[in-house]
Design a protein around this motif. Structure first.
Motif, PDB file in Angstrom:
ATOM      1  N   ARG A 192       0.842  -1.198   0.000  1.00 48.87           N
ATOM      2  CA  ARG A 192       0.000   0.000   0.000  1.00 48.87           C
ATOM      3  C   ARG A 192       0.879   1.252   0.000  1.00 48.87           C
ATOM      4  N   PRO A 193       0.545   2.262  -0.823  1.00 44.98           N
ATOM      5  CA  PRO A 193       1.354   3.481  -0.848  1.00 44.98           C
ATOM      6  C   PRO A 193       1.422   4.133   0.524  1.00 44.98           C
ATOM      7  N   GLY A 194       2.586   4.648   0.863  1.00 50.64           N
ATOM      8  CA  GLY A 194       2.759   5.298   2.159  1.00 50.64           C
ATOM      9  C   GLY A 194       4.225   5.531   2.411  1.00 50.64           C
ATOM     10  N   PRO A 195       4.554   6.273   3.466  1.00 52.04           N
ATOM     11  CA  PRO A 195       5.949   6.641   3.720  1.00 52.04           C
ATOM     12  C   PRO A 195       6.839   5.426   4.004  1.00 52.04           C
ATOM     13  N   ASP A 196       6.262   4.342   4.538  1.00 47.97           N
ATOM     14  CA  ASP A 196       7.065   3.177   4.899  1.00 47.97           C
ATOM     15  C   ASP A 196       7.100   2.106   3.814  1.00 47.97           C
ATOM     16  N   ARG A 197       6.469   2.386   2.661  1.00 49.63           N
ATOM     17  CA  ARG A 197       6.469   1.349   1.619  1.00 49.63           C
ATOM     18  C   ARG A 197       7.877   1.183   1.048  1.00 49.63           C
ATOM     19  N   LYS A 219      -2.947 -11.389  -9.551  1.00 44.70           N
ATOM     20  CA  LYS A 219      -2.539 -11.275  -8.147  1.00 44.70           C
ATOM     21  C   LYS A 219      -1.639 -10.057  -7.940  1.00 44.70           C
ATOM     22  N   ARG A 220      -0.736  -9.832  -8.889  1.00 42.13           N
ATOM     23  CA  ARG A 220       0.152  -8.670  -8.788  1.00 42.13           C
ATOM     24  C   ARG A 220      -0.669  -7.380  -8.755  1.00 42.13           C
ATOM     25  N   ALA A 221      -1.650  -7.281  -9.626  1.00 42.00           N
ATOM     26  CA  ALA A 221      -2.483  -6.074  -9.681  1.00 42.00           C
ATOM     27  C   ALA A 221      -3.295  -5.931  -8.397  1.00 42.00           C
ATOM     28  N   ARG A 222      -3.842  -7.033  -7.925  1.00 46.67           N
ATOM     29  CA  ARG A 222      -4.719  -6.999  -6.746  1.00 46.67           C
ATOM     30  C   ARG A 222      -3.943  -6.579  -5.504  1.00 46.67           C
ATOM     31  N   LYS A 223      -2.735  -7.073  -5.376  1.00 50.81           N
ATOM     32  CA  LYS A 223      -1.971  -6.822  -4.147  1.00 50.81           C
ATOM     33  C   LYS A 223      -1.171  -5.528  -4.214  1.00 50.81           C
ATOM     34  N   GLY A 224      -0.915  -5.040  -5.418  1.00 53.44           N
ATOM     35  CA  GLY A 224      -0.205  -3.774  -5.556  1.00 53.44           C
ATOM     36  C   GLY A 224       1.297  -3.882  -5.381  1.00 53.44           C
ATOM     37  N   CYS A 225       1.843  -5.084  -5.487  1.00 49.71           N
ATOM     38  CA  CYS A 225       3.305  -5.216  -5.375  1.00 49.71           C
ATOM     39  C   CYS A 225       3.942  -4.900  -6.732  1.00 49.71           C
TER      40      CYS A 225
END
Ligand code: CTP
Ligand code: CA
Length: 228
Positions: A138-143, A164-170
């Motif tokens: 998930r986007p954020g400062p700790d990603r 799965k890649r799209a769903r999880k956002g990795c």
């Protein structure tokens, strides 16, 4: 970065690696789990250390011994793995190779469940575990700048793993076919497809340490160029 060249391109970088299965207790003596030797995750951690990375290795009860030279965090449950990953942040990259149990027993018994229950087997009620990969992505400062997941599939490997890649956002997914006929689960070799935003690349079948070395090299290149 001072060590950002030559044969230690990951010097000064911190990478989190998860590996092995998780165990979800039913009672003090029983659990449910996924099949996982931890061989691929262990090899990846080793390959990253060889390129100079500082590696936090979060592992469930694996069959193979942990790698040398890592910061070892041994856990049992998915929730413990999630907390260990969160506690290891910040990191430049993460490779989540663990076979995390999707469900835990909602309320594990405090004492051993006895077989003699007038012939009635226990009814287990499950709760879904939180998705460590999706939360980390998930986007954020700790990603982490580069988040790599795995997708062990038995059918429609590339289509399932791409979704799965799209769903999880990795950023990347390492997909493999773990159907019983392949001999990959519990075996010495792996046959993987690396799925990135710009497409899929299938590697020839090779040993798990060779897969690990190639993946670690690719990660070093991506982090070096800032193009995860
Ligand atoms: N994963 C995770 N936390 C979970 C479940 C999975 O971090 N609770 C990670 C795994 O380590 C792996 C990736 O997500 O890197 C894909 O796991 P997989 O089991 O293939 O995906 P699921 O979304 O659980 O889908 P399914 O089991 O239904 O195929
Ligand atoms: Ca799963």
């Amino acid at each position: 970065l001072s060590g950002d060249t030559g044969d230690r391109p990951l010097a000064g970088r911190h990478v989190i690696v998860t590996s092995g299965p998780t165990h979800e207790p039913i009672d003090p003596v029983r659990y449910i789990a996924n099949r996982s030797s931890g061989a691929q995750g262990t090899a990846i951690a080793q390959a990253l250390v060889a390129l100079g990375a500082r590696v936090t290795f979060v592992t469930g009860p694996a069959t193979v011994p942990p790698p040398a030279g890592v910061d070892l965090r041994a856990i049992e449950t998915a929730e413990q793995m999630r907390q260990a990953v969160e506690g290891a942040l910040p990191a430049d990259a993460a490779v989540l190779a663990a076979a995390v149990a999707d469900w835990r027993i909602e309320s594990p018994a405090q004492g051993k469940i006895k077989k003699d229950r007038n012939g009635a087997p226990p009814a287990l009620s499950f709760a879904e575990n939180r998705d460590i990969l999706a939360e980390l992505s998930r986007p954020g400062p700790d990603r982490p700048a580069l988040v790599v997941g795995f997708a062990a599939e038995t059918d429609d490997v590339i289509a399932n793993a791409t979704a799965k890649r799209a769903r999880k956002g990795c950023d990347w997914i390492v997909a493999n076919d773990v159907s019983p006929g392949t001999g990959i689960m519990g075996g010495a070799e792996n046959a993987v497809t690396l799925i990135r935003a710009d497409g899929a690349e299938t590697w020839e079948r090779m040993s798990k340490p060779e897969v690990a070395a190639r993946l670690a090299r690719r990660m070093a290149e991506a982090l070096g160029h800032g193009t995860a």
